[in-house]
Design an enzyme around this catalytic site. Structure first.
Site, PDB file in Angstrom:
ATOM      1  N   ARG A   1      -7.358  -0.887   7.159  1.00 33.49           N
ATOM      2  CA  ARG A   1      -7.036  -0.864   8.514  1.00 33.49           C
ATOM      3  C   ARG A   1      -5.431  -1.040   8.817  1.00 33.49           C
ATOM      4  NH1 ARG A   1      -8.040  -5.015  12.815  1.00 33.49           N
ATOM      5  NH2 ARG A   1      -7.926  -6.598  10.926  1.00 33.49           N
TER       6      ARG A   1
ATOM      7  N   CYS B   1      -2.265  -3.131  -3.683  1.00 36.25           N
ATOM      8  CA  CYS B   1      -3.664  -2.790  -3.056  1.00 36.25           C
ATOM      9  C   CYS B   1      -4.433  -2.194  -3.931  1.00 36.25           C
ATOM     10  CB  CYS B   1      -3.337  -1.985  -1.873  1.00 36.25           C
ATOM     11  SG  CYS B   1      -4.918  -1.255  -1.273  1.00 36.25           S
TER      12      CYS B   1
ATOM     13  N   CYS C   1      -5.949   1.584  -2.827  1.00 37.07           N
ATOM     14  CA  CYS C   1      -5.146   2.568  -2.770  1.00 37.07           C
ATOM     15  C   CYS C   1      -4.145   2.845  -3.950  1.00 37.07           C
ATOM     16  CB  CYS C   1      -4.153   2.905  -1.643  1.00 37.07           C
ATOM     17  SG  CYS C   1      -2.882   1.697  -1.394  1.00 37.07           S
TER      18      CYS C   1
ATOM     19  N   CYS D   1      -2.986   4.972   2.424  1.00 39.14           N
ATOM     20  CA  CYS D   1      -4.135   3.845   2.364  1.00 39.14           C
ATOM     21  C   CYS D   1      -4.958   3.776   3.408  1.00 39.14           C
ATOM     22  CB  CYS D   1      -3.497   2.436   2.041  1.00 39.14           C
ATOM     23  SG  CYS D   1      -5.044   1.303   1.706  1.00 39.14           S
TER      24      CYS D   1
ATOM     25  N   CYS E   1       0.762  -1.129   0.045  1.00 43.38           N
ATOM     26  CA  CYS E   1       0.074  -0.001   0.015  1.00 43.38           C
ATOM     27  C   CYS E   1       0.714   1.366   0.032  1.00 43.38           C
ATOM     28  CB  CYS E   1      -0.895   0.038   1.055  1.00 43.38           C
ATOM     29  SG  CYS E   1      -2.367  -1.009   1.340  1.00 43.38           S
TER      30      CYS E   1
ATOM     31  N   ARG F   1       1.503  -7.941  -3.868  1.00 38.99           N
ATOM     32  CA  ARG F   1       0.886  -7.433  -4.952  1.00 38.99           C
ATOM     33  C   ARG F   1      -0.009  -6.122  -4.680  1.00 38.99           C
ATOM     34  NH1 ARG F   1      -4.417  -8.994  -3.249  1.00 38.99           N
ATOM     35  NH2 ARG F   1      -4.455 -10.539  -1.931  1.00 38.99           N
TER      36      ARG F   1
HETATM   37 ZN   LIG Z   1      -3.932   0.190   0.204  1.00 35.08          ZN
END
Ligand SMILES: [Zn+2]
Length: 357
Positions: free
Chosen positions: A50, A74, A77, A47, A43, A72
């Site tokens: 959580r 996200c 975001c 982002c 991320c 990989r």
């Molecule tokens: Zn993210």
């Protein structure tokens, strides 16, 4: 085993990147990305997902590195796409154009639909980027159309119709809130509008950014923050200056980002005030692309006033919007640097940067 995890968590907790992730700091976007071992996803720092447990976090300088390590991107975001701040700036710029061009102020739902955001989210994003609400912006646009007409000497009634006020009665009902006075007293010069401002730091020194409800009205650069505030007061002697607004700091951050990389463009509405002649000069300056320069003589010719070279120099010196109106791109006919309202060293630095980009 648990001992190893503890050590790793302690290292993460002391890392400034971890503080940025916890704060979802959008200014850290692009500087690094973080990956979460338990989900296999990486991320950008801002982002909205959580916040992971620190012991599961791994930092990478680029998305490429994270991919090589088996993570990989996200989907929420998209860490390799344009930053959220850039996306927001673009969306808001498009909304501003939509509002400016509308005959009647668009409803929030209508704007939300064009931007593909919820009305609530759009309202928040618009405010964060411009420091004002879509509704206030629409009112200001309308007031501006009115004011432009009045400045050109049109009668109040002509101006009312040109600004899209169907009946003059309705305008007078609105006038106290939009112009802050009646149209008649505006023509008499009785302006007392609110201007928000804040002072920050950029690579060129202290920078003061100020806005009316319509847009950014001043970008001043210098060594001494107090001198910049006095300069602002001199430029808007009748305005009520409001400083220290936390919301407004974000506008300053956007402007600083633009000053650092002018090529990106400034996606914020500008509220440019000047005489008709100054406006023509400033318009011509905005047509000089980054990396290029023009001489005072050339600008005078381009605005159809070839004899007005000194007046062009005067308009450059009076420029209220450093970098956004690129008066630093005007040089002497022999290519010499000539003067710069904000110091010739800054001019040299700006031109060198633009030539290099
Ligand atoms: Zn993210």
């Amino acid at each position: 085993m648990s001992r190893r995890i503890e050590v790793r968590a302690a290292v993460t907790a002391a890392d400034p990147r971890w503080a940025a992730v916890q704060a979802r700091d959008a200014t850290a976007d692009g500087a690094f990305c973080y990956a979460v071992r338990t989900t296999g996803v990486y991320c950008r720092p801002s982002c909205a997902a959580r916040t992971p447990r620190p012991e599961n976090v791994e930092f990478f300088a680029t998305g490429e590195e994270a991919v090589r390590a088996g993570y990989r991107a996200c989907r929420r975001c998209s860490p390799d796409g344009p930053s959220l701040a850039q996306q927001h700036a673009e969306a808001v710029a498009a909304l501003c154009r939509q509002i400016e061009q509308a005959e009647t102020p668009p409803m929030l739902e209508e704007l939300a639909h064009s931007a593909n955001m919820s009305p609530f989210h759009l309202h928040r994003v618009f405010k964060a980027v411009t420091g004002t609400t879509p509704r206030a912006y629409a009112k200001a646009c309308r007031a501006e159309r009115m004011r432009t007409k009045l400045d050109r000497g049109a009668t109040v009634t002509d101006a009312l119709y040109a600004a899209g006020y169907g009946s003059s009665g309705r305008f007078y009902a609105d006038a106290g809130r939009t112009l802050g006075m009646t149209a008649g007293s505006y023509r008499a010069g009785g302006v007392r509008q609110q201007i928000r401002f804040a002072v920050g730091q950029c690579s060129l020194g202290a920078i003061l950014v100020a806005s009316t409800a319509l847009g950014v009205c001043a970008i001043l650069i210098g060594d001494d923050p107090d001198a910049l505030v006095r300069d602002l007061q001199d430029r808007f002697p009748r305005a009520e200056l409001i400083g220290g607004d936390a919301d407004y700091e974000r506008v300053v951050a956007t402007v600083v980002g633009f000053v650092e990389v002018p090529k990106l463009g400034l996606d914020l509405p500008l509220d440019v005030r000047g005489t008709a002649f100054q406006m023509r000069v400033w318009q011509a300056l905005q047509e000089i692309p980054a990396g290029a320069t023009a001489s005072y003589t050339e600008i005078a010719r381009r605005i159809g006033a070839p004899a007005a070279v000194r007046a062009v120099a005067g308009a450059c010196a009076a420029n209220p919007l450093a970098v956004a109106i690129p008066c630093h791109r005007v040089v002497r006919s022999d290519g010499g640097m000539s003067g710069y309202r904000w110091g010739v060293e800054r001019k040299r630095l700006l031109l060198a940067r633009e030539a290099a980009q």
